[in-house]
Structures are given as structure tokens and as C-alpha cells.
Design a protein around this motif. Sequence first.
Motif, PDB file in Angstrom:
ATOM      1  N   UNK A   1       0.800  -1.241   0.049  1.00 38.01           N
ATOM      2  CA  UNK A   1      -0.142   0.053   0.128  1.00 38.01           C
ATOM      3  C   UNK A   1       0.884   1.175  -0.052  1.00 38.01           C
ATOM      4  N   UNK A   2       1.880   1.269   0.792  1.00 36.75           N
ATOM      5  CA  UNK A   2       2.809   2.436   0.771  1.00 36.75           C
ATOM      6  C   UNK A   2       3.654   2.601  -0.387  1.00 36.75           C
TER       7      UNK A   2
ATOM      8  N   UNK B   1      20.022   5.936   6.120  1.00 37.39           N
ATOM      9  CA  UNK B   1      18.930   6.077   7.061  1.00 37.39           C
ATOM     10  C   UNK B   1      18.777   5.140   8.253  1.00 37.39           C
ATOM     11  N   UNK B   2      20.124   4.045   8.346  1.00 35.76           N
ATOM     12  CA  UNK B   2      20.155   3.124   9.272  1.00 35.76           C
ATOM     13  C   UNK B   2      18.889   2.026   8.844  1.00 35.76           C
TER      14      UNK B   2
ATOM     15  N   UNK C   1      16.738  -9.158 -12.689  1.00 35.54           N
ATOM     16  CA  UNK C   1      16.209  -9.065 -11.363  1.00 35.54           C
ATOM     17  C   UNK C   1      17.484  -9.301 -10.377  1.00 35.54           C
ATOM     18  N   UNK C   2      18.544  -9.996 -10.824  1.00 32.27           N
ATOM     19  CA  UNK C   2      19.600 -10.086  -9.947  1.00 32.27           C
ATOM     20  C   UNK C   2      20.342  -8.489  -9.795  1.00 32.27           C
ATOM     21  N   UNK C   3      20.284  -7.719 -10.787  1.00 32.13           N
ATOM     22  CA  UNK C   3      20.954  -6.464 -10.853  1.00 32.13           C
ATOM     23  C   UNK C   3      20.001  -5.331 -10.285  1.00 32.13           C
ATOM     24  N   UNK C   4      18.758  -5.507 -10.186  1.00 35.54           N
ATOM     25  CA  UNK C   4      17.781  -4.363  -9.865  1.00 35.54           C
ATOM     26  C   UNK C   4      16.714  -4.596  -8.748  1.00 35.54           C
ATOM     27  N   UNK C   5      16.795  -5.698  -8.260  1.00 40.84           N
ATOM     28  CA  UNK C   5      16.031  -5.936  -6.912  1.00 40.84           C
ATOM     29  C   UNK C   5      16.739  -5.761  -5.670  1.00 40.84           C
ATOM     30  N   UNK C   6      16.204  -5.412  -4.601  1.00 46.64           N
ATOM     31  CA  UNK C   6      16.771  -5.597  -3.356  1.00 46.64           C
ATOM     32  C   UNK C   6      15.662  -6.182  -2.356  1.00 46.64           C
ATOM     33  N   UNK C   7      15.922  -6.596  -1.322  1.00 48.81           N
ATOM     34  CA  UNK C   7      15.130  -7.216  -0.156  1.00 48.81           C
ATOM     35  C   UNK C   7      15.148  -6.353   0.985  1.00 48.81           C
ATOM     36  N   UNK C   8      13.836  -6.007   1.316  1.00 45.96           N
ATOM     37  CA  UNK C   8      13.595  -5.038   2.269  1.00 45.96           C
ATOM     38  C   UNK C   8      13.397  -5.918   3.838  1.00 45.96           C
ATOM     39  N   UNK C   9      13.585  -4.945   4.843  1.00 46.86           N
ATOM     40  CA  UNK C   9      13.401  -5.879   6.186  1.00 46.86           C
ATOM     41  C   UNK C   9      12.039  -6.142   6.229  1.00 46.86           C
TER      42      UNK C   9
ATOM     43  N   UNK D   1       8.680   0.570  12.906  1.00 51.81           N
ATOM     44  CA  UNK D   1       9.959   0.210  12.255  1.00 51.81           C
ATOM     45  C   UNK D   1       9.674   0.265  10.815  1.00 51.81           C
ATOM     46  N   UNK D   2       8.765  -0.414  10.372  1.00 55.95           N
ATOM     47  CA  UNK D   2       8.310  -0.511   8.935  1.00 55.95           C
ATOM     48  C   UNK D   2       8.097   1.073   8.320  1.00 55.95           C
ATOM     49  N   UNK D   3       7.554   1.904   9.398  1.00 52.59           N
ATOM     50  CA  UNK D   3       7.555   3.250   8.700  1.00 52.59           C
ATOM     51  C   UNK D   3       8.610   3.992   8.611  1.00 52.59           C
ATOM     52  N   UNK D   4       9.719   3.585   9.260  1.00 50.90           N
ATOM     53  CA  UNK D   4      11.042   3.959   8.980  1.00 50.90           C
ATOM     54  C   UNK D   4      11.592   3.516   7.772  1.00 50.90           C
ATOM     55  N   UNK D   5      11.524   2.378   7.471  1.00 57.05           N
ATOM     56  CA  UNK D   5      11.855   1.617   6.077  1.00 57.05           C
ATOM     57  C   UNK D   5      11.131   2.507   4.841  1.00 57.05           C
TER      58      UNK D   5
END
Length: 377
Positions: free
Chosen positions: A263-264, A309-310, A342-350, A359-363
Motif C-alpha cells: 500500500x505504501x 537512514x540506518x 532481477x539480480x541486478x535491479x532488485x533488493x530485499x527489504x526488512x 519500524x516499518x514506517x522508518x523503512x
Amino acid sequence: MKPWLGAEEVEALAEVIASGWVAQGPRVARFEDEFRVAMASAEAVATSNCTTALHLALVVAGVGAGDDVVVPSLSFIATANAPTYVGARPIFADVDDRTGNITSDSVAAVLTERTRAVIAVDQGGVPVDLEPIRALCDPLGIVVIEDAACGAGSTYHGRPVGAGADVAAWSFHPRKLLTTGEGGMLTTRRSDWAERARRLREHAMSISAKDRQASILAPAEEYAEIGFNYRMTDLQAAVGIVQLGRLPEIVAQRRRLADRYAAELASIEGLRPVADPEWGTSNFQSYWVEVEPSFPVDREGLLEALAGADVSARRGIMASHLQPAYRGRYTGEAPLPVTERLTRDTLILPLFHQMTDSEQERVVEALRGAARLRGAA
């Protein structure tokens, strides 16, 4: 990712220690039975980790030297390593850009006369669309193995993932929803494969350690073939039993957090998050996001902005065919453009069970801050 461990696991471990039986024994048998039921499988065989489960799956399926095994390159390297252990060649197939999983079309594009098996991965917990792959492979006598390392708690057409494969392998590594520290499981509908896997994990011994210890005068064991030491301990299984009971709650919380991320992120141009496919539901073991060209910085730039942003994010799923271990090997000739993108352009969020809304809002705020770099440029 953070494993969700607590007092129940501590108590379960204490009971095992007090019993005096800490190696493979009654807790392992109970964990196998409960996991089998939870995953809608006929048989379950506990192992030391998912890689050894994949290795055993290939062995019991009869895959060996001279065979080809189709695997996704977009996966942890163990998926490709397991065929190599049995002397087979991993042949890399491309993946669907929405799910990160192989498809029947990408498998068909790399089949050879020597293809004996396909390993289909539920990447990051997203269920692979297995039925079209089986429709392709079954008439050809090709065994379909599901690498469900990330899949506990995910569903495919309303059933647990893994239930539709010839044989499936599972991981209980600390990055997975259900953890035993290390550990794995093989599930299958074939009792003969399960029986052989149980022998092979214990040096191919004709009588189990449990049966030997239960006898005052134990019968002499025999070793009909070369086996392995792939056993799980009762200490691990005791933790796994507790964790399995928590799995529905863990999945529900992760899906709630994933819905909030979706949603965010909908209001942030240039970030495409992973989502449920139409054929099933994900446990969101990994919540990955593709950084599209319209975003003001590339994936590496976004990782740096988040770190500033830690917020600790991780690069997306690796591409095995780009690793030094597989350069120069014959691993198929099909291009892998989606895998490489995908291996070049993706990242995994906490994303972890105990993650708070703040904590999620910080991300999310850190992602919005990176998106505003467009104006600064």
C-alpha cells in the motif's frame, strides 16, 4: 530477517537434554509426522539441511552422471550445486519477472535429450506455477523436484506448496519462517523414495540408530550402498515442533506487513514490489522490490540511501550462472535476460515477525527520501 524464538523453544530443548536422547530419535520422528501432515504429504524425512535434502531427492529419483537437470539460475547456489553433487549438469532456465520463478515455457526452452529432472523453486516464498511444468515434464518421464526452501506457509491452488511435486526439499535455516537453526526436510508421495532416503541419510545403514539403541543385543547392521551423514538431531526437531505450531501466526503477520508495504509503495514511482500470483499465496519469506529505470537512483544507490537512514536492506536473489563456480561450465545456452535484470535491479527489504509498525514506517520513509533525490538532481 529475525527468527521468532522464545521460552517454548527453550523448554523444548531442556526436555530433550533431560531425556538423554539428543541425536536423531523420537523428536525427529514426531517432527517428521507433524510436518508431513501440515504440508499435505504422504512421507517426510528430516535431514541436516535443505541442500542435503535436495541431494537425497536427486539420488532417490535416479538422477546421476550424464543427466541434465533444469534449474533456475535465479536462486541460492545450492539449487545448482545439488545436481553437480550427483554428477549431473545443471542447465539454467530463465524466470518470470513477476514471480522470479521458472515457467513451463522457460523450462521447455532448455530441455535436452539428457534432461532427467527439473528443480522448480518457490523463490522468496512465491509459489511456482507447478501444474504447467508437470504437464510438460510428466509425459517425458522427467522428474519434478520442488525446492521449497523458502516455501513453508505458502500455498498453491489452496494447498501447501510442495504437495504437487514428485519430491520436495525444505529449509529450516534461520532466514526461513520456520527454523531449527540448521535443518531440512524431504517430502514425497512415494514410500519407496522416503524409505531409501531414510537409509541414505544414516550412512545407508540397514538398521536405524534408534532401533540399535533400543536393543540389548543389537542385530548386526549392513551397508548395501554408499550413504551419507545427513541426520537431524532431536534438539533441532524439538525446536522445529514448536516453530511448526507457530507457522500460521508467522505467515499471517508477514502477510499483514507485506500488505502494508504494498500500500505504501504504490505511491512511489519506480519501485515494483513482489506480489501474490493468481495461483497462490506467498509467505513473503523475502519481500523484494525491483528498482525500475524511472526511479532516481539505481539499486546500488537505493541500498546506499537506505543504509544512510540506518536501514539494512540486501541485494536481491543471486544469479548462479554469473558466479565464478559456474563460469566456463556447460550450463545451457539459453539467454537469461530476466534473471540478469532481477539480480541486478532488485533488493530485499526488512521483514520479520516482530517488526513494529513504526519500524516499518522508518523503512518506508527512507524509500520516500530516496525517491525525492529526483528533485535534488
